[in-house]
Design a protein around this motif. Structure first.
Motif, PDB file in Angstrom:
ATOM      1  N   SER A 104     -53.344  91.501 -34.230  1.00 20.53           N
ATOM      2  CA  SER A 104     -53.999  90.230 -34.598  1.00 20.53           C
ATOM      3  C   SER A 104     -53.565  89.773 -35.977  1.00 20.53           C
ATOM      4  O   SER A 104     -53.329  88.579 -36.201  1.00 20.53           O
ATOM      5  N   THR A 105     -53.443  90.723 -36.886  1.00 16.80           N
ATOM      6  CA  THR A 105     -53.008  90.358 -38.247  1.00 16.80           C
ATOM      7  C   THR A 105     -51.603  89.764 -38.232  1.00 16.80           C
ATOM      8  O   THR A 105     -51.341  88.741 -38.870  1.00 16.80           O
ATOM      9  N   ILE A 106     -50.702  90.408 -37.489  1.00  9.99           N
ATOM     10  CA  ILE A 106     -49.322  89.894 -37.391  1.00  9.99           C
ATOM     11  C   ILE A 106     -49.309  88.508 -36.769  1.00  9.99           C
ATOM     12  O   ILE A 106     -48.620  87.598 -37.254  1.00  9.99           O
ATOM     13  N   TYR A 107     -50.098  88.327 -35.692  1.00 12.80           N
ATOM     14  CA  TYR A 107     -50.094  87.035 -35.003  1.00 12.80           C
ATOM     15  C   TYR A 107     -50.621  85.920 -35.910  1.00 12.80           C
ATOM     16  O   TYR A 107     -49.996  84.859 -36.040  1.00 12.80           O
ATOM     17  N   PHE A 108     -51.776  86.138 -36.506  1.00 12.15           N
ATOM     18  CA  PHE A 108     -52.382  85.081 -37.319  1.00 12.15           C
ATOM     19  C   PHE A 108     -51.589  84.826 -38.606  1.00 12.15           C
ATOM     20  O   PHE A 108     -51.534  83.690 -39.092  1.00 12.15           O
ATOM     21  N   TYR A 109     -50.978  85.873 -39.148  1.00 11.13           N
ATOM     22  CA  TYR A 109     -50.131  85.662 -40.324  1.00 11.13           C
ATOM     23  C   TYR A 109     -48.914  84.812 -39.956  1.00 11.13           C
ATOM     24  O   TYR A 109     -48.554  83.869 -40.676  1.00 11.13           O
ATOM     25  N   THR A 110     -48.280  85.139 -38.818  1.00 13.13           N
ATOM     26  CA  THR A 110     -47.133  84.350 -38.369  1.00 13.13           C
ATOM     27  C   THR A 110     -47.547  82.914 -38.069  1.00 13.13           C
ATOM     28  O   THR A 110     -46.827  81.960 -38.387  1.00 13.13           O
ATOM     29  N   ASP A 111     -48.718  82.765 -37.442  1.00 13.79           N
ATOM     30  CA  ASP A 111     -49.236  81.427 -37.147  1.00 13.79           C
ATOM     31  C   ASP A 111     -49.390  80.601 -38.422  1.00 13.79           C
ATOM     32  O   ASP A 111     -48.972  79.432 -38.495  1.00 13.79           O
ATOM     33  N   SER A 112     -49.982  81.221 -39.435  1.00 12.48           N
ATOM     34  CA  SER A 112     -50.191  80.476 -40.691  1.00 12.48           C
ATOM     35  C   SER A 112     -48.876  80.141 -41.374  1.00 12.48           C
ATOM     36  O   SER A 112     -48.714  79.047 -41.931  1.00 12.48           O
ATOM     37  N   SER A 148     -55.018  96.839 -32.265  1.00 13.15           N
ATOM     38  CA  SER A 148     -55.457  95.455 -32.052  1.00 13.15           C
ATOM     39  C   SER A 148     -55.567  94.702 -33.364  1.00 13.15           C
ATOM     40  O   SER A 148     -55.162  93.530 -33.460  1.00 13.15           O
ATOM     41  N   ILE A 149     -56.112  95.356 -34.370  1.00 10.98           N
ATOM     42  CA  ILE A 149     -56.219  94.714 -35.689  1.00 10.98           C
ATOM     43  C   ILE A 149     -54.842  94.409 -36.246  1.00 10.98           C
ATOM     44  O   ILE A 149     -54.593  93.315 -36.775  1.00 10.98           O
ATOM     45  N   LEU A 150     -53.908  95.368 -36.101  1.00  9.95           N
ATOM     46  CA  LEU A 150     -52.546  95.149 -36.583  1.00  9.95           C
ATOM     47  C   LEU A 150     -51.881  94.000 -35.839  1.00  9.95           C
ATOM     48  O   LEU A 150     -51.254  93.118 -36.458  1.00  9.95           O
TER      49      LEU A 150
END
Length: 425
Positions: free
Chosen positions: A26-34, A22-24
């Motif tokens: 979420s990290t991928i999603y929010f990094y891509t979002d930014s 889940s952490i991985l």
């Protein structure tokens, strides 16, 4: 018992995997979002900065003129990124000018598109379109305070993020299933040494109980015989008294060894290491055992070509040598020879006990240091409880040593122990 532990470990392992996945995700999603919205935010900010750096031209004589497009100079000043659309709202929150490709959509949805906050980025959805905007107030000579809104379509970015979110969600779902199976598998692997330790502990308790019961039974039986003949003299019952004495000593030795092993398992015994001469210790032990070996018609010799300085727990090394010597004497027949030797090299110290006794079967050699283990061949030659070599193994491990055993049936046994010269306290 182990089943419940297995389930509990499976749950913990699965939970750890799920949290990490889940952490991985979420990290991928929010990094891509930014990263996706970085260009959008930058273009909106640049449009804002560009507008603030330009002179403020008049908007026009009235609102109708603005709606007819006569305030285009004002809009041209604000135009910078072609993807940025500009909306102007009067003090009554009415749309008075628009410079965009979606004017009809904005006019039909003024309430939805109207800025809800100033000077910060906001997102808004209108029908199937998604936008990001920034709005701010400026003073106009004709209309007073007006709100300028820079807005950009972010449909492509949002669609990409939605697809990524779907992929991550599916991936996490698959990961959860795999995490449960992996957690179950790893829990089983983790329980293997625990089950082995439990099995060994059960066997240890069983064997210890058996060994304790034997001398206690003898002592009890002989004591009952003595009680039946209260008028007999010691001389009359010397054999029974002797048996009680022998079994008492055997029982005391067994309890002492069991206590030593129990304390060694819980690390309650500390090694008190200091420097001493290993060759002198061998001489001292041989001196004590000379009469016993002569009585048993065996030969005990020593070989030490040079002084051997050893930094170790002298008491425990003494105990180790006595255990090995006692073991060699036990399984060496009359007329046999036992040799104690020590030597040193640049990095190691060697201690060797060699005999020409009955030997050990090859398949039994890896097991001789196990607790309560006794070879069938050995049982025919002497009695014992199989704890001495277990204590010897513990002493060797505490001194970071390693053991080499060579043996042949009918030819004898050689046990060589190699210690590092650099010992830690």
């Amino acid at each position: 018992m182990f089943r419940q532990t297995h389930i509990r470990l499976t749950f913990i392992n699965s939970l750890v995997f799920i949290v990490l996945i889940s952490i991985l995700g979420s990290t991928i999603y929010f990094y891509t979002d930014s990263r996706l919205y970085k260009d959008v935010n930058q273009s909106l900010q640049e449009s804002l900065n560009h507008f603030q750096e330009q002179p403020r031209p008049g908007i026009g004589p009235d609102k109708d003129d603005m709606r007819e497009g006569e305030g285009k100079s004002f809009l041209r000043v604000m135009r910078r990124d072609p993807r940025i659309m500009t909306l102007i709202w009067d003090s009554n929150k009415k749309l008075i000018a628009e410079q965009n490709r979606e004017a009809d959509l904005f006019l039909d949805h003024e309430n939805a598109i109207r800025p809800k906050a100033l000077n910060r980025l906001q997102d808004v959805d209108v029908e199937e379109f998604s936008y990001r905007y920034v709005a701010f107030e400026v003073d106009h000579p004709e209309f007073g305070k007006v709100t300028v809104q820079f807005i950009r379509n972010v449909n492509s970015e949002k669609e990409l993020l939605n697809r990524l979110l779907l992929i991550i969600t599916v991936g996490i779902g698959i990961g959860v299933v795999l995490a449960v199976f992996s957690g179950y598998f790893l829990a089983g692997k983790a329980l293997v040494p625990i089950k082995r330790a439990w099995q060994k502990q059960t066997e240890f308790v069983s064997d210890a109980s058996h060994e304790l019961r034997t001398p206690l039974a003898v002592i009890q039986a002989k004591t009952d015989i003595l009680f039946r003949s209260p008028s007999s003299t010691i001389q009359d019952k010397i054999l029974d008294i002797s048996a009680i004495s022998n079994e008492s000593r055997r029982l005391s030795k067994l309890v002492t060894n069991l206590l030593t092993l129990a304390r060694s398992d819980s690390d309650q015994i500390e090694m008190k290491k200091k420097a001493f001469r290993l060759d002198e210790l061998l001489k001292e032990i041989i001196h004590h055992y000379e009469e016993i070996t002569m009585y048993q018609e065996k030969t005990l010799q020593m070989s030490a070509l040079e002084p051997v300085e050893f930094f170790a727990d002298k008491e425990r090394i003494h105990q180790l040598i006595v255990i090995l010597l006692d073991n060699a004497m036990k399984y060496t027949k009359e007329g046999g020879e036992i040799l104690l030797s020590c030597r040193q090299s640049h990095s190691s110290i060697y201690l060797e006990v060699k005999d020409n006794g009955i030997g050990i079967p090859e398949e039994d050699i890896p097991k001789i240091f196990d607790r309560f283990y006794q070879s069938d061949k050995a049982r025919t030659a002497a009695e014992g409880i199989g704890l001495g070599l277990s204590i010897a193994k513990w002493i060797i491990e505490k001194h970071h040593g390693r053991t080499k055993v060579q043996s042949s049936l009918g030819k004898g046994t050689t046990i060589e122990i190699i210690f590092p010269r650099a010992q830690k306290n």
